[in-house]
Scaffold this active site. Structure first.
Site, PDB file in Angstrom:
ATOM      1  N   ARG A 164      -2.785   5.019   7.310  1.00  0.00           N
ATOM      2  CA  ARG A 164      -2.957   3.819   7.736  1.00  0.00           C
ATOM      3  C   ARG A 164      -2.622   3.420   9.421  1.00  0.00           C
ATOM      4  O   ARG A 164      -1.772   4.453   9.811  1.00  0.00           O
ATOM      5  CB  ARG A 164      -2.216   2.869   7.328  1.00  0.00           C
ATOM      6  CG  ARG A 164      -2.153   1.641   7.982  1.00  0.00           C
ATOM      7  CD  ARG A 164      -1.229   0.391   7.153  1.00  0.00           C
ATOM      8  NE  ARG A 164      -1.418  -0.203   6.119  1.00  0.00           N
ATOM      9  CZ  ARG A 164      -1.295  -1.315   5.567  1.00  0.00           C
ATOM     10  NH1 ARG A 164      -0.864  -1.779   5.936  1.00  0.00           N
ATOM     11  NH2 ARG A 164      -2.533  -1.029   4.028  1.00  0.00           N
ATOM     12  N   THR A 194       0.882  -1.287  -0.208  1.00  0.00           N
ATOM     13  CA  THR A 194      -0.129   0.248   0.388  1.00  0.00           C
ATOM     14  C   THR A 194       0.651   1.233  -0.311  1.00  0.00           C
ATOM     15  O   THR A 194       0.889   2.315  -0.768  1.00  0.00           O
ATOM     16  CB  THR A 194      -1.215   0.518   1.468  1.00  0.00           C
ATOM     17  OG1 THR A 194      -1.525  -1.250   1.578  1.00  0.00           O
ATOM     18  CG2 THR A 194      -1.770   1.005   1.336  1.00  0.00           C
TER      19      THR A 194
HETATM   20  N1  ASP Z   1      -2.266  -5.907   3.141  1.00  0.00           N
HETATM   21  C1  ASP Z   1      -3.067  -6.439   3.864  1.00  0.00           C
HETATM   22  C2  ASP Z   1      -3.692  -5.095   4.403  1.00  0.00           C
HETATM   23  O1  ASP Z   1      -3.488  -4.724   5.101  1.00  0.00           O
HETATM   24  C3  ASP Z   1      -3.746  -7.923   3.710  1.00  0.00           C
HETATM   25  C4  ASP Z   1      -3.568  -8.017   4.964  1.00  0.00           C
HETATM   26  O2  ASP Z   1      -2.067  -7.352   5.763  1.00  0.00           O
HETATM   27  O3  ASP Z   1      -3.199  -9.455   5.725  1.00  0.00           O
HETATM   28  O4  ASP Z   1      -5.160  -5.643   4.962  1.00  0.00           O
END
Ligand code: ASP
Length: 331
Positions: A130, A80
């Protein structure tokens, strides 16, 4: 950004397509997939295809020259964060990356999210956030004057991942209506399956949820699925769904969300998609995963043309390019 001021813009049901004037995203936050109806999804997908063509032809453009993105990540991220940074740079913009060092920032001195956001917006035009707490992206958006994009709020939502997931399904299988989508793994804490489920409710799909008992899809999402009249079934066994699935969306058990690690140990290795299991699947289907994988898909599946997870990764950049251009008014 004051949510009340934004609400009418997101009330798509009452808006004529013309009023949206190519997109309704300019200057907006992206907090939840609930903001996207089918028209807006078509718009974002069309722009993402243009971005793909642009990248393949010339690598990038400079439509976001002079614009700055702050990537503020309080939780680990590879895809991301990297894809938002790549997206911004391919559009000619620049990035303040606070993706590794939150522990070295003033957050570790006890600064509140509100103050961090109000500070960083002084330098930037858009903030990608995030954060481990559900609802944090909305809180940040309430304080910020500039657009905030939710890059995952704890076990809540991950809207840009869901957009790239839906885009991948559309591009790989050529359609969305009529598909059987099976989601496997941690449906309780996996924010990607929460957002994707909500988006898929806008299409005529069947849903199959495969999880250990303690990681079932939360009731609030199940109720939305049932209210939408979607054909849905839950099971603990992948064998029940693999033969008929058009999409097998596999997820990691989210260790970081467990308060009792003994419980995590009990369920962590419940599923593994292998080349052998794939012999039971349709010839035209796809296996997806938001990644990282920690054992749910065996490496012997990677060469199978139906393994779409790395193509899915690349689509993330095209979708994020489309979103950044739209939010910053350069669509
Ligand atoms: N990369 C994804 C998230 O940030 C999935 C995961 O971490 O399992 O939600």
């Amino acid at each position: 950004m004051n949510v009340n001021e934004l609400t009418p813009l997101f009330n798509f049901a009452e808006m004529q397509p013309r009023q949206r004037n190519s997109n309704g995203l300019t200057g907006q936050d992206i907090i939840s997939v609930s903001q996207f109806d089918r028209d807006l999804l078509d718009y974002v997908f069309a722009r993402a295809r243009e971005m793909r063509e642009l990248v393949q032809r010339v690598g990038g453009t400079d439509i976001l020259k002079g614009h700055v993105l702050t990537a503020l990540f309080y939780e680990p991220s590879t895809r991301t964060s990297a894809s938002f940074i790549a997206a911004m740079e391919r559009l000619g913009g620049s990035v303040i990356p606070i993706t590794q060092g939150v522990q070295f920032s003033s957050v570790s001195k006890g600064e509140t999210l509100a103050d961090t956001i109000r500070t960083l917006e002084q330098y930037s035009d858009v903030i990608v956030l995030r954060h481990p707490e559900m609802g944090s992206a909305q809180v940040a958006a309430d304080y910020a004057e500039i657009p905030v994009i939710n890059a995952g709020d704890g076990p809540g939502e991950h809207p840009t991942q869901a957009l790239l997931d839906l885009f991948t399904i559309r591009e790989e299988l050529g359609m969305l209506d009529g598909l059987k989508v099976a989601m496997v793994g941690d449906l309780r804490y996996g924010r990607t399956v929460h957002s994707l489920t909500k988006l898929l409710l806008q299409y005529n799909v069947s849903l199959r949820f495969v999880s250990p008992e303690i990681l079932r899809m939360p009731l609030s999402y199940m109720n939305q699925v049932i209210d939408a009249g979607v054909d849905v079934r839950e099971t603990h066994d992948v064998a029940d769904v693999i033969k008929n699935a058009d999409v097998l969306y596999v997820t990691r058990v989210q260790k970081e969300r467990f308060s009792d690690l003994a419980q995590y140990e009990q369920v962590k290795d419940q599923y593994e998609i292998t080349a052998e299991l794939m012999t039971q699947a349709k010839a035209k289907m796809i296996v997806m995963h938001p990644l990282p994988r920690v054992g749910e898909i065996h490496y012997n599946v990677d060469k199978d043309p139906r393994a779409a997870y790395f193509r899915q990764v690349q689509n993330g950049m095209f979708i994020r390019m489309a979103l950044l251009a739209a939010v910053l008014g350069k669509a």
